[in-house]
Design a protein around this motif. Structure first.
Motif, mmCIF file in Angstrom:
data_model
loop_
_atom_site.group_PDB
_atom_site.id
_atom_site.type_symbol
_atom_site.label_atom_id
_atom_site.label_comp_id
_atom_site.label_asym_id
_atom_site.label_seq_id
_atom_site.Cartn_x
_atom_site.Cartn_y
_atom_site.Cartn_z
ATOM 1 N N LEU A 166 0.408 -2.548 -4.671
ATOM 2 C CA LEU A 166 -0.792 -3.312 -4.348
ATOM 3 C C LEU A 166 -1.411 -3.929 -5.595
ATOM 4 C CD1 LEU A 166 -2.570 -3.986 -1.884
ATOM 5 C CD2 LEU A 166 -3.977 -2.015 -2.476
ATOM 6 N N PHE A 182 -9.951 -1.420 -1.226
ATOM 7 C CA PHE A 182 -9.028 -0.300 -1.066
ATOM 8 C C PHE A 182 -9.102 0.636 -2.266
ATOM 9 C CE2 PHE A 182 -4.846 1.647 -1.698
ATOM 10 C CZ PHE A 182 -4.665 2.279 -0.473
ATOM 11 N N ILE A 189 0.835 -1.208 0.000
ATOM 12 C CA ILE A 189 0.000 0.000 0.000
ATOM 13 C C ILE A 189 0.866 1.253 0.000
ATOM 14 C CG2 ILE A 189 -1.619 1.352 1.382
ATOM 15 C CD1 ILE A 189 -2.950 -1.205 2.217
ATOM 16 N N CYS A 201 -8.016 -5.659 -1.757
ATOM 17 C CA CYS A 201 -7.460 -4.801 -2.810
ATOM 18 C C CYS A 201 -8.560 -4.039 -3.531
ATOM 19 C CB CYS A 201 -6.654 -5.637 -3.796
ATOM 20 S SG CYS A 201 -5.131 -6.339 -3.134
#
Length: 318
Positions: free
Chosen positions: A270, A292, A99, A289
Motif C-alpha cells: 500500500l 488506513f 493491503i 491510504c
C-alpha cells in the motif's frame, strides 16, 4: 474484570472513535488544500477548459467541500472508498491486494521482531550492569541512531549486490514456495526489524528492571528462588501492560518505515500505491491510504491502552 475496568476500556474506545473522526476530517481537508487541480492533472496540460470542467463535475469537485466531505464519510461507512482520479477504477480495487501485501509484511516483521526483542530485553535486564548488558546496550543504541533508508541501502549493497544471496527486488521470486517467500521477505523484514526492535528492547529492559527493584522480587530471591524463575513467573506478569504499550508504540513505527522499505525494494504494498497517488494527485487513493495508516496506528494505541488497563495490578485488585 470489574466494572471500573470495563468502564475505562469503554472510555478509551469512545476516545479512539472520536479521534478517528477528527483524523478523517483532517485528512480530507488537508488533501483538498494540496496545490493543483486534480482534473487538470488527470487530463494533462493540453486539455481544454470545457473538458476539465466536465471532469470536475464527474469527480464531484464542483460541489462545496463540506458536501464532498460528508459524502466521503458516507461512502467510507458503506465500503465505497471512491473512484481513482488517475485510472477511473474504484479505490477498493486498487488497494485490495496491496493491503494484503502490506499487512503480510508487517505481520512477518512483527512475528520476527517481538520474540527477539522480548528475549534480548529480558536477558539484558537479568544481567544488567554486566559486559553482556553493555554490549547489547551499545548495539541497540547504534541501531536506533541509524535511519531505515540507510539500513535498507546497506542491506541491498551487501546481500544483493556483493553476496548475491537475495534479490534487491522483493517479488522477483515465486512466493508460493518457502525459498521464494524467504527471498522476497528477508531484506524488507530485516530492515523493518531494525527499525522497531531496538526501541522494544530498551523499553522491555527498563520496565523489567523497574520490577526487579521491587520489594517482592527481593523477598522472592531471599527465599532462595532463582532469578530467572522470579523474572518469568512473577516479574513478567506485572510488566505485561508496560511492555505491551512499548511494543505497540514501537510497532507503530512500521507504518512510517514501510513506506521507505516498500519503495526501496519495489514491494507491491500500500505504501508504494500511496507514493504513486501523491505524485499523480490521486486524492481518493491518497485519502484512503492515509486513513488506513491512521486506523492501524490508532488500533495499536488502543490495544496498548487496553493491555495497560487490564494488566494493571492496582486495577485488578480494586
Amino acid at each position: 474484570m470489574n466494572r471500573f475496568v470495563l468502564k475505562m476500556i469503554g472510555r478509551r474506545i469512545c476516545v479512539g472513535l472520536l479521534t478517528l473522526l477528527a483524523v478523517s476530517a483532517l485528512i480530507f481537508f488537508m488533501t483538498n488544500l494540496l496545490p493543483g487541480d486534480a482534473a487538470q492533472v488527470a487530463l494533462g496540460q493540453s486539455a481544454t477548459p470545457e473538458t476539465v470542467a466536465a471532469l470536475r463535475r464527474q469527480f464531484g469537485l464542483d460541489q462545496p467541500v463540506l458536501v464532498r466531505f460528508f459524502s466521503w464519510l458516507a461512502g467510507l461507512a458503506t465500503g465505497n472508498f471512491g473512484i481513482s482520479y488517475a485510472s477511473g477504477v474504484p479505490v477498493r480495487t486498487i488497494v485490495g491486494d496491496r493491503i494484503v501485501n502490506s499487512l503480510t509484511l508487517a505481520a512477518v516483521a512483527t512475528g520476527v521482531s517481538v520474540p527477539i526483542a522480548l528475549i534480548v530485553g529480558i536477558v539484558s535486564a537479568i544481567y544488567r550492569g554486566s559486559r553482556l548488558d553493555r554490549v547489547l546496550g551499545i548495539l541497540t543504541m547504534s541501531v536506533v541512531a541509524v535511519p531505515e533508508f540507510l539500513v535498507a541501502s546497506l542491506a541491498v549493497m551487501l546481500f544483493a549486490v556483493k553476496l548475491h544471496w537475495v534479490s534487491a527486488l522483493s517479488f522477483s521470486a515465486d512466493t508460493s514456495t518457502l525459498i521464494g517467500f524467504l527471498k522476497a521477505y528477508t531484506l524488507p523484514v530485516m530492515v523493518l526489524c531494525f527499525v522497531v526492535m531496538a526501541q522494544m528492547i530498551r523499553m522491555t529492559r527498563a520496565a523489567l528492571i523497574n520490577q526487579l527493584d521491587s520489594a517482592y522480587i527481593e523477598m522472592a530471591t531471599l527465599k532462595g528462588l532463582k532469578l530467572r524463575r522470579v523474572v518469568l513467573t512473577h516479574a513478567m506478569s506485572n510488566v505485561v501492560g508496560p511492555v505491551a504499550n512499548a511494543m505497540a508504540l514501537s510497532l507503530s513505527y512500521l507504518l512510517g518505515g514501510v513506506i521507505i522499505v516498500e519503495t526501496i525494494f519495489s514491494y507491491p504494498g500500500l505504501a508504494t500505491t500511496f507514493v504513486y497517488a501523491v505524485s499523480n494527485r490521486d486524492l481518493p487513493v491518497v485519502q484512503f491510504c492515509v486513513l488506513f495508516f491512521s486506523v492501524c496506528y490508532l488500533l495499536m494505541l488502543l490495544v496498548a491502552d487496553i493491555f495497560t488497563i487490564v494488566f494493571n495490578p492496582k486495577l485488578r485488585k480494586s
